[in-house]
Write a protein that holds these residues in place. Structure first.
Motif, PDB file in Angstrom:
ATOM      1  N   GLN A  45       0.856  -1.187   0.000  1.00  0.00           N
ATOM      2  CA  GLN A  45       0.000   0.000   0.000  1.00  0.00           C
ATOM      3  C   GLN A  45       0.894   1.239   0.000  1.00  0.00           C
ATOM      4  OE1 GLN A  45      -2.560   0.764   3.445  1.00  0.00           O
ATOM      5  NE2 GLN A  45      -4.145   1.567   2.080  1.00  0.00           N
ATOM      6  N   GLU A  59       3.746   0.091   2.570  1.00  0.00           N
ATOM      7  CA  GLU A  59       3.664  -0.878   3.658  1.00  0.00           C
ATOM      8  C   GLU A  59       3.353  -2.236   3.056  1.00  0.00           C
ATOM      9  OE1 GLU A  59       0.809  -0.165   6.842  1.00  0.00           O
ATOM     10  OE2 GLU A  59       1.538  -1.920   7.945  1.00  0.00           O
ATOM     11  N   ILE A  62       0.516  -8.734   4.606  1.00  0.00           N
ATOM     12  CA  ILE A  62       0.449 -10.142   4.194  1.00  0.00           C
ATOM     13  C   ILE A  62      -0.982 -10.581   3.883  1.00  0.00           C
ATOM     14  CG2 ILE A  62       0.209 -11.148   6.508  1.00  0.00           C
ATOM     15  CD1 ILE A  62       2.279 -13.295   5.608  1.00  0.00           C
ATOM     16  N   ARG A  63      -1.105 -11.452   2.884  1.00  0.00           N
ATOM     17  CA  ARG A  63      -2.375 -12.061   2.512  1.00  0.00           C
ATOM     18  C   ARG A  63      -2.187 -13.568   2.431  1.00  0.00           C
ATOM     19  NH1 ARG A  63      -3.556  -7.826   3.887  1.00  0.00           N
ATOM     20  NH2 ARG A  63      -4.527  -6.087   2.790  1.00  0.00           N
ATOM     21  N   PRO A  74      -5.189 -10.996   7.425  1.00  0.00           N
ATOM     22  CA  PRO A  74      -4.181 -11.143   8.489  1.00  0.00           C
ATOM     23  C   PRO A  74      -4.776 -10.948   9.878  1.00  0.00           C
ATOM     24  CG  PRO A  74      -3.829  -9.118   7.231  1.00  0.00           C
ATOM     25  CD  PRO A  74      -4.851  -9.916   6.499  1.00  0.00           C
ATOM     26  N   ASN A 118       5.474  -5.292   9.082  1.00  0.00           N
ATOM     27  CA  ASN A 118       4.930  -5.406  10.431  1.00  0.00           C
ATOM     28  C   ASN A 118       5.623  -6.557  11.145  1.00  0.00           C
ATOM     29  OD1 ASN A 118       2.458  -3.484  10.504  1.00  0.00           O
ATOM     30  ND2 ASN A 118       2.340  -4.515   8.520  1.00  0.00           N
ATOM     31  N   ASP A 181       3.553   1.719  15.152  1.00  0.00           N
ATOM     32  CA  ASP A 181       2.268   1.531  14.474  1.00  0.00           C
ATOM     33  C   ASP A 181       1.102   1.800  15.425  1.00  0.00           C
ATOM     34  OD1 ASP A 181       0.596   0.838  12.410  1.00  0.00           O
ATOM     35  OD2 ASP A 181       1.246  -1.246  12.271  1.00  0.00           O
ATOM     36  N   ASP A 182      -0.056   2.120  14.866  1.00  0.00           N
ATOM     37  CA  ASP A 182      -1.302   2.287  15.631  1.00  0.00           C
ATOM     38  C   ASP A 182      -1.111   3.248  16.798  1.00  0.00           C
ATOM     39  OD1 ASP A 182      -2.166   0.307  13.900  1.00  0.00           O
ATOM     40  OD2 ASP A 182      -1.896  -1.306  15.341  1.00  0.00           O
ATOM     41  N   GLN A 205      -5.745   4.844  12.481  1.00  0.00           N
ATOM     42  CA  GLN A 205      -6.856   5.282  11.637  1.00  0.00           C
ATOM     43  C   GLN A 205      -8.084   5.704  12.432  1.00  0.00           C
ATOM     44  OE1 GLN A 205      -6.763   1.670   9.149  1.00  0.00           O
ATOM     45  NE2 GLN A 205      -8.816   1.224   9.901  1.00  0.00           N
ATOM     46  N   GLU A 238      -2.603   6.975   9.065  1.00  0.00           N
ATOM     47  CA  GLU A 238      -3.158   5.751   8.474  1.00  0.00           C
ATOM     48  C   GLU A 238      -4.647   5.917   8.207  1.00  0.00           C
ATOM     49  OE1 GLU A 238      -1.450   1.753   9.985  1.00  0.00           O
ATOM     50  OE2 GLU A 238      -2.245   2.774  11.737  1.00  0.00           O
ATOM     51  N   GLU A 241      -9.256   8.138   3.987  1.00  0.00           N
ATOM     52  CA  GLU A 241     -10.226   7.648   3.003  1.00  0.00           C
ATOM     53  C   GLU A 241     -10.810   8.764   2.144  1.00  0.00           C
ATOM     54  OE1 GLU A 241     -13.094   5.233   5.095  1.00  0.00           O
ATOM     55  OE2 GLU A 241     -11.676   3.572   5.297  1.00  0.00           O
ATOM     56  N   GLY A 259      -3.781   5.263   2.854  1.00  0.00           N
ATOM     57  CA  GLY A 259      -5.199   4.929   2.986  1.00  0.00           C
ATOM     58  C   GLY A 259      -5.877   4.750   1.641  1.00  0.00           C
ATOM     59  N   TYR A 260      -7.144   4.301   1.698  1.00  0.00           N
ATOM     60  CA  TYR A 260      -7.893   4.003   0.484  1.00  0.00           C
ATOM     61  C   TYR A 260      -8.042   5.220  -0.420  1.00  0.00           C
ATOM     62  CZ  TYR A 260      -9.271  -0.263   3.033  1.00  0.00           C
ATOM     63  OH  TYR A 260      -9.276  -1.450   3.721  1.00  0.00           O
ATOM     64  N   PRO A 265      -4.218  -1.661  -0.564  1.00  0.00           N
ATOM     65  CA  PRO A 265      -3.028  -2.493  -0.776  1.00  0.00           C
ATOM     66  C   PRO A 265      -3.210  -3.291  -2.067  1.00  0.00           C
ATOM     67  CG  PRO A 265      -3.901  -2.772   1.465  1.00  0.00           C
ATOM     68  CD  PRO A 265      -4.926  -2.002   0.686  1.00  0.00           C
TER      69      PRO A 265
HETATM   70  P1  C2E Z   1      -1.724  -2.335  10.320  1.00  0.00           P
HETATM   71  O1  C2E Z   1      -0.269  -2.625  10.286  1.00  0.00           O
HETATM   72  O2  C2E Z   1      -2.175  -1.230  11.180  1.00  0.00           O
HETATM   73  O3  C2E Z   1      -2.126  -2.110   8.802  1.00  0.00           O
HETATM   74  C1  C2E Z   1      -3.109  -1.208   8.356  1.00  0.00           C
HETATM   75  C2  C2E Z   1      -4.400  -1.919   8.014  1.00  0.00           C
HETATM   76  O4  C2E Z   1      -5.369  -0.938   7.626  1.00  0.00           O
HETATM   77  C3  C2E Z   1      -4.294  -2.869   6.845  1.00  0.00           C
HETATM   78  O5  C2E Z   1      -5.211  -3.954   7.060  1.00  0.00           O
HETATM   79  C4  C2E Z   1      -4.776  -2.017   5.667  1.00  0.00           C
HETATM   80  O6  C2E Z   1      -5.252  -2.759   4.566  1.00  0.00           O
HETATM   81  C5  C2E Z   1      -5.875  -1.253   6.344  1.00  0.00           C
HETATM   82  N1  C2E Z   1      -6.143   0.018   5.664  1.00  0.00           N
HETATM   83  C6  C2E Z   1      -5.318   0.763   4.912  1.00  0.00           C
HETATM   84  N2  C2E Z   1      -5.907   1.886   4.472  1.00  0.00           N
HETATM   85  C7  C2E Z   1      -7.159   1.856   4.975  1.00  0.00           C
HETATM   86  C8  C2E Z   1      -8.280   2.775   4.861  1.00  0.00           C
HETATM   87  O7  C2E Z   1      -8.229   3.818   4.245  1.00  0.00           O
HETATM   88  N3  C2E Z   1      -9.418   2.425   5.534  1.00  0.00           N
HETATM   89  C9  C2E Z   1      -9.519   1.267   6.248  1.00  0.00           C
HETATM   90  N4  C2E Z   1     -10.658   0.996   6.855  1.00  0.00           N
HETATM   91  N5  C2E Z   1      -8.469   0.382   6.374  1.00  0.00           N
HETATM   92  C10 C2E Z   1      -7.319   0.684   5.732  1.00  0.00           C
HETATM   93  P2  C2E Z   1      -4.788  -5.478   6.787  1.00  0.00           P
HETATM   94  O8  C2E Z   1      -3.937  -5.557   5.567  1.00  0.00           O
HETATM   95  O9  C2E Z   1      -6.025  -6.279   6.845  1.00  0.00           O
HETATM   96  O10 C2E Z   1      -3.859  -5.808   8.036  1.00  0.00           O
HETATM   97  C11 C2E Z   1      -4.381  -5.818   9.340  1.00  0.00           C
HETATM   98  C12 C2E Z   1      -3.300  -5.922  10.370  1.00  0.00           C
HETATM   99  O11 C2E Z   1      -2.666  -7.209  10.292  1.00  0.00           O
HETATM  100  C13 C2E Z   1      -2.166  -4.915  10.217  1.00  0.00           C
HETATM  101  O12 C2E Z   1      -2.555  -3.670  10.768  1.00  0.00           O
HETATM  102  C14 C2E Z   1      -1.062  -5.595  10.981  1.00  0.00           C
HETATM  103  O13 C2E Z   1      -1.196  -5.373  12.356  1.00  0.00           O
HETATM  104  C15 C2E Z   1      -1.329  -7.066  10.691  1.00  0.00           C
HETATM  105  N6  C2E Z   1      -0.425  -7.524   9.625  1.00  0.00           N
HETATM  106  C16 C2E Z   1      -0.533  -7.386   8.287  1.00  0.00           C
HETATM  107  N7  C2E Z   1       0.522  -7.946   7.649  1.00  0.00           N
HETATM  108  C17 C2E Z   1       1.342  -8.419   8.620  1.00  0.00           C
HETATM  109  C18 C2E Z   1       2.612  -9.108   8.608  1.00  0.00           C
HETATM  110  O14 C2E Z   1       3.255  -9.348   7.565  1.00  0.00           O
HETATM  111  N8  C2E Z   1       3.139  -9.473   9.821  1.00  0.00           N
HETATM  112  C19 C2E Z   1       2.481  -9.184  10.994  1.00  0.00           C
HETATM  113  N9  C2E Z   1       3.064  -9.581  12.156  1.00  0.00           N
HETATM  114  N10 C2E Z   1       1.312  -8.542  11.041  1.00  0.00           N
HETATM  115  C20 C2E Z   1       0.739  -8.163   9.867  1.00  0.00           C
END
Ligand code: C2E
Ligand code: MG
Ligand code: MG
Ligand code: MG
Length: 283
Positions: A45, A59, A62-63, A74, A118, A181-182, A205, A238, A241, A259-260, A265
């Motif tokens: 993304q 960023e 993972i999927r 994830p 991450n 993060d966050d 976010q 983060e 939108e 963001g979107y 992503p």
């Molecule tokens: P994160 O690191 O805080 O990643 C941001 C999440 O927000 C991502 O969800 C992303 O797709 C989503 N996002 C981005 N822009 C927007 C937006 O405009 N609106 C909304 N509503 N959401 C948005 P995703 O990809 O589902 O990942 C969720 C969480 O899973 C991540 O939060 C992170 O904590 C974890 N994660 C993802 N990939 C990995 C990885 O490779 N390793 C580890 N340990 N954790 C991961």
């Protein structure tokens, strides 16, 4: 009666625990199989410089493309991977994949491009981050550590043992950057930002979603940005939108946005088209 009921409950509980243990073992083996079969993929993304709209970072997210269940988020499987310890090998794979990608994109498009990954607190436990292996990976790719930004959460800083601090230091010594993060959602001890040499904070976010002029979230974002800048850190917002959120964040001096509004992503090949076109993502 009480005695026999007690015993039945015990038997029931015992059975439940056994089932839980079996489910956990099955999940662990599913995750390992997924890794060996190449069912994981990193999506990317864009992270946009809000001053000029340039895509300067990405960023990696993972999927899991499960052959029967389809795409698994994830948010569903990372907690299971953490619980079963498979996050260690998954995290290792994520690093290798992100390093390979950033090395390629740096040589083809932008020599200063950065990919953030991450990293789970669980990866710091036991034998910890295999930093020597990671450094060797970077060397074999002919690239430097500063292409990688390690995203950690406040959860990691909670049990800030010496071992965690040492491991973060080793990653820094290899040139890697650190991002928190966050930010704002957990227990943020601001002193850690300085002590651990964090480079970026990512405003969660939840502060961005209802952002409006003169809102409480606006005041909080302004305060986080001011504090970060005084400490010499850059700020990523983060979950942007809308164009309105983007412009408010720009007004209060936020450095980067994600963001979107810019892009969801996307797979590496699609992201690469974006880099090829040199197009700015400002609206
Ligand atoms: P994160 O690191 O805080 O990643 C941001 C999440 O927000 C991502 O969800 C992303 O797709 C989503 N996002 C981005 N822009 C927007 C937006 O405009 N609106 C909304 N509503 N959401 C948005 P995703 O990809 O589902 O990942 C969720 C969480 O899973 C991540 O939060 C992170 O904590 C974890 N994660 C993802 N990939 C990995 C990885 O490779 N390793 C580890 N340990 N954790 C991961
Ligand atoms: Mg993240
Ligand atoms: Mg986040
Ligand atoms: Mg998040």
């Amino acid at each position: 009666v009480a005695k026999s009921r007690g015993r039945n409950q015990y038997v029931y509980f015992d059975q439940q625990m056994q089932e839980q243990a079996q489910t956990k073992m099955r999940t662990a083996s599913d995750l390992r199989t997924a890794l060996s079969r190449g069912e994981f993929e990193l999506y990317y993304q864009p992270i946009v410089n809000l001053a000029n709209g340039h895509v300067e970072k990405a960023e990696a997210l993972i999927r899991w493309k499960h052959p029967e269940k389809g795409m698994i988020s994830p948010a569903t499987f990372i907690p299971l991977a953490e619980d079963t310890g498979t996050i260690v090998s998954i995290g290792d794979w994520v690093f290798g994949e992100a390093a390979r990608t950033v090395a390629a994109w740096r040589s083809r498009y932008r020599p200063d491009f950065q990919v953030s990954i991450n990293v789970s607190p669980v990866q710091f436990k036991n034998s910890g981050i295999p930093h020597k292996k990671w450094v060797a990976t970077l060397e074999s790719l002919g690239t430097t550590g500063d292409g990688i930004v390690v995203e950690i959460t406040e959860r990691l800083l909670l049990d800030v043992e010496d071992s965690v601090r040492r491991q973060l230091l080793m990653l820094r010594e290899a040139g890697m950057k650190m991002s928190l993060d966050d930010f704002g959602t957990g227990y943020s001890s601001l002193s850690y930002l300085k002590k651990l040499n964090i480079d970026f904070i990512k405003i969660d976010q939840s502060f961005v979603s209802a952002l409006a002029m003169d809102s409480e979230d606006m005041i909080l974002c302004e305060a986080m940005i001011a504090m970060a800048h005084k400490l010499g850190l850059k700020v990523v917002a983060e979950g942007i939108e809308t164009a309105a959120q983007c412009s408010l964040l720009r007004t209060i001096g936020c450095d980067f946005g994600q963001g979107y509004h810019f892009s969801k992503p996307v797979r590496a090949s699609l992201f690469e088209e974006l880099l090829q076109s040199h197009s700015a993502l400002m609206a």
